[in-house]
Design a protein around this motif. Structure first.
Motif, mmCIF file in Angstrom:
data_model
loop_
_atom_site.group_PDB
_atom_site.id
_atom_site.type_symbol
_atom_site.label_atom_id
_atom_site.label_comp_id
_atom_site.label_asym_id
_atom_site.label_seq_id
_atom_site.Cartn_x
_atom_site.Cartn_y
_atom_site.Cartn_z
ATOM 1 N N ASN A 164 -8.293 -13.469 -2.943
ATOM 2 C CA ASN A 164 -7.507 -12.573 -3.815
ATOM 3 C C ASN A 164 -7.588 -11.120 -3.340
ATOM 4 O OD1 ASN A 164 -6.995 -14.813 -5.349
ATOM 5 N ND2 ASN A 164 -7.639 -13.913 -7.294
ATOM 6 N N THR A 165 -7.487 -10.917 -2.055
ATOM 7 C CA THR A 165 -7.693 -9.588 -1.494
ATOM 8 C C THR A 165 -6.624 -9.264 -0.444
ATOM 9 O OG1 THR A 165 -10.083 -9.748 -1.845
ATOM 10 C CG2 THR A 165 -9.322 -8.066 -0.316
ATOM 11 N N VAL A 166 -6.173 -8.021 -0.491
ATOM 12 C CA VAL A 166 -5.284 -7.498 0.541
ATOM 13 C C VAL A 166 -6.005 -6.358 1.247
ATOM 14 C CG1 VAL A 166 -4.113 -5.894 -1.036
ATOM 15 C CG2 VAL A 166 -2.955 -6.654 1.045
ATOM 16 N N TYR A 167 -5.743 -6.232 2.535
ATOM 17 C CA TYR A 167 -6.434 -5.244 3.356
ATOM 18 C C TYR A 167 -5.439 -4.307 4.038
ATOM 19 C CZ TYR A 167 -10.059 -8.845 2.978
ATOM 20 O OH TYR A 167 -10.957 -9.768 2.509
ATOM 21 N N ARG B 178 4.649 9.870 -4.142
ATOM 22 C CA ARG B 178 3.954 8.739 -3.543
ATOM 23 C C ARG B 178 4.810 8.157 -2.417
ATOM 24 N NH1 ARG B 178 1.220 5.336 -8.035
ATOM 25 N NH2 ARG B 178 3.395 5.145 -8.706
ATOM 26 N N GLU B 179 4.156 7.832 -1.308
ATOM 27 C CA GLU B 179 4.852 7.370 -0.108
ATOM 28 C C GLU B 179 4.481 5.928 0.206
ATOM 29 O OE1 GLU B 179 5.117 8.720 4.606
ATOM 30 O OE2 GLU B 179 3.224 8.896 3.527
ATOM 31 N N PHE B 180 5.470 5.123 0.525
ATOM 32 C CA PHE B 180 5.220 3.751 0.953
ATOM 33 C C PHE B 180 4.518 3.744 2.304
ATOM 34 C CE2 PHE B 180 5.816 -0.637 1.768
ATOM 35 C CZ PHE B 180 6.253 -0.763 3.080
ATOM 36 N N VAL B 181 3.564 2.834 2.469
ATOM 37 C CA VAL B 181 2.848 2.710 3.735
ATOM 38 C C VAL B 181 3.094 1.346 4.374
ATOM 39 C CG1 VAL B 181 0.578 2.687 4.856
ATOM 40 C CG2 VAL B 181 1.042 4.308 2.987
ATOM 41 N N ALA B 182 2.841 0.270 3.614
ATOM 42 C CA ALA B 182 2.962 -1.071 4.194
ATOM 43 C C ALA B 182 3.127 -2.092 3.084
ATOM 44 C CB ALA B 182 1.725 -1.401 5.025
ATOM 45 N N TYR C 148 -3.118 3.808 -2.605
ATOM 46 C CA TYR C 148 -2.992 2.919 -3.747
ATOM 47 C C TYR C 148 -2.523 1.532 -3.305
ATOM 48 C CZ TYR C 148 -3.049 7.188 -6.556
ATOM 49 O OH TYR C 148 -3.395 8.383 -7.155
ATOM 50 N N CYS C 149 -3.109 0.549 -3.927
ATOM 51 C CA CYS C 149 -2.683 -0.829 -3.768
ATOM 52 C C CYS C 149 -1.715 -1.146 -4.901
ATOM 53 C CB CYS C 149 -3.927 -1.713 -3.843
ATOM 54 S SG CYS C 149 -3.627 -3.465 -3.924
ATOM 55 N N TRP D 154 0.858 -1.186 0.000
ATOM 56 C CA TRP D 154 0.000 0.000 0.000
ATOM 57 C C TRP D 154 0.898 1.242 0.000
ATOM 58 C CZ3 TRP D 154 -5.197 0.173 -0.594
ATOM 59 C CH2 TRP D 154 -5.930 -0.993 -0.354
ATOM 60 N N PHE D 155 0.501 2.201 -0.817
ATOM 61 C CA PHE D 155 1.182 3.487 -0.879
ATOM 62 C C PHE D 155 0.131 4.577 -0.729
ATOM 63 C CE2 PHE D 155 5.526 2.608 -2.495
ATOM 64 C CZ PHE D 155 5.412 1.252 -2.717
ATOM 65 N N ARG D 156 0.577 5.803 -0.494
ATOM 66 C CA ARG D 156 -0.354 6.921 -0.447
ATOM 67 C C ARG D 156 0.302 8.148 -1.057
ATOM 68 N NH1 ARG D 156 -0.586 7.703 6.164
ATOM 69 N NH2 ARG D 156 1.568 8.456 6.444
ATOM 70 N N GLN D 157 -0.554 9.053 -1.523
ATOM 71 C CA GLN D 157 -0.036 10.241 -2.184
ATOM 72 C C GLN D 157 -0.927 11.439 -1.904
ATOM 73 O OE1 GLN D 157 0.411 9.920 -6.470
ATOM 74 N NE2 GLN D 157 2.121 11.351 -6.438
ATOM 75 N N ILE D 158 -0.273 12.538 -1.559
ATOM 76 C CA ILE D 158 -0.941 13.824 -1.389
ATOM 77 C C ILE D 158 -0.648 14.644 -2.639
ATOM 78 C CG2 ILE D 158 -1.023 15.915 0.017
ATOM 79 C CD1 ILE D 158 0.070 14.197 2.327
ATOM 80 N N PRO D 159 -1.629 15.404 -3.140
ATOM 81 C CA PRO D 159 -1.370 16.219 -4.335
ATOM 82 C C PRO D 159 -0.119 17.089 -4.184
ATOM 83 C CG PRO D 159 -3.696 16.230 -3.823
ATOM 84 C CD PRO D 159 -3.020 15.515 -2.684
ATOM 85 N N GLY D 160 0.720 17.026 -5.199
ATOM 86 C CA GLY D 160 1.927 17.833 -5.180
ATOM 87 C C GLY D 160 3.114 17.183 -4.502
#
Length: 124
Positions: free
Chosen positions: A77-80, A45-49, A95-96, A36-42
């Motif tokens: 077939n799912t990640v949480y 993208r940052e790694f989360v887990a 984002y996955c 999982w990653f995350r991104q703030i506008p501008g």
């Protein structure tokens, strides 16, 4: 080809919880390392887990340790991503991602497939 579809995002107050899901197409899910990653506008993208193929290893960015938990159900077939004690700074598009590589991965270029993202907004 692997398709990933995230769900579970939304608006929550600080201190609340959300669970994100990412459903993968195909019959190769058990061969995929997931992240999982995350991104703030501008911002980048940052790694989360991340979680290994066999679920025996997980890895988190320091800012979410103790609050977020990544897990997977290979039969579905799912990640949480269970997110507890949410903070306003957790607000982002999440984002996955999937990789056929072995081991835990925390760089976005190491992943082969991406979902479309789901918005998480934490109000103060």
């Amino acid at each position: 080809q692997v398709q990933l579809v995230e769900s579970g995002g939304g608006l929550v107050q600080a201190g609340g919880s959300l669970r994100l899901s990412c459903a993968a197409s195909g019959r190769t899910f058990s061969k995929l390392s997931m992240g999982w990653f995350r991104q703030i506008p501008g911002k980048e993208r940052e790694f989360v887990a991340a979680i290994s193929r066999s679920r025996d290893s997980t890895y988190y960015v320091d800012s979410v340790k103790g609050r977020f938990t990544i897990s997977r159900d290979n039969a579905k077939n799912t990640v949480y991503l269970q997110m507890n004690s949410l903070k306003p700074e957790d607000t982002a598009v999440y984002y996955c991602a999937a990789s056929f590589g072995v081991g835990l991965r925390d760089e976005d270029h190491e992943y082969d497939y991406w979902g479309q993202g789901t918005q998480v907004t934490v109000s103060s």
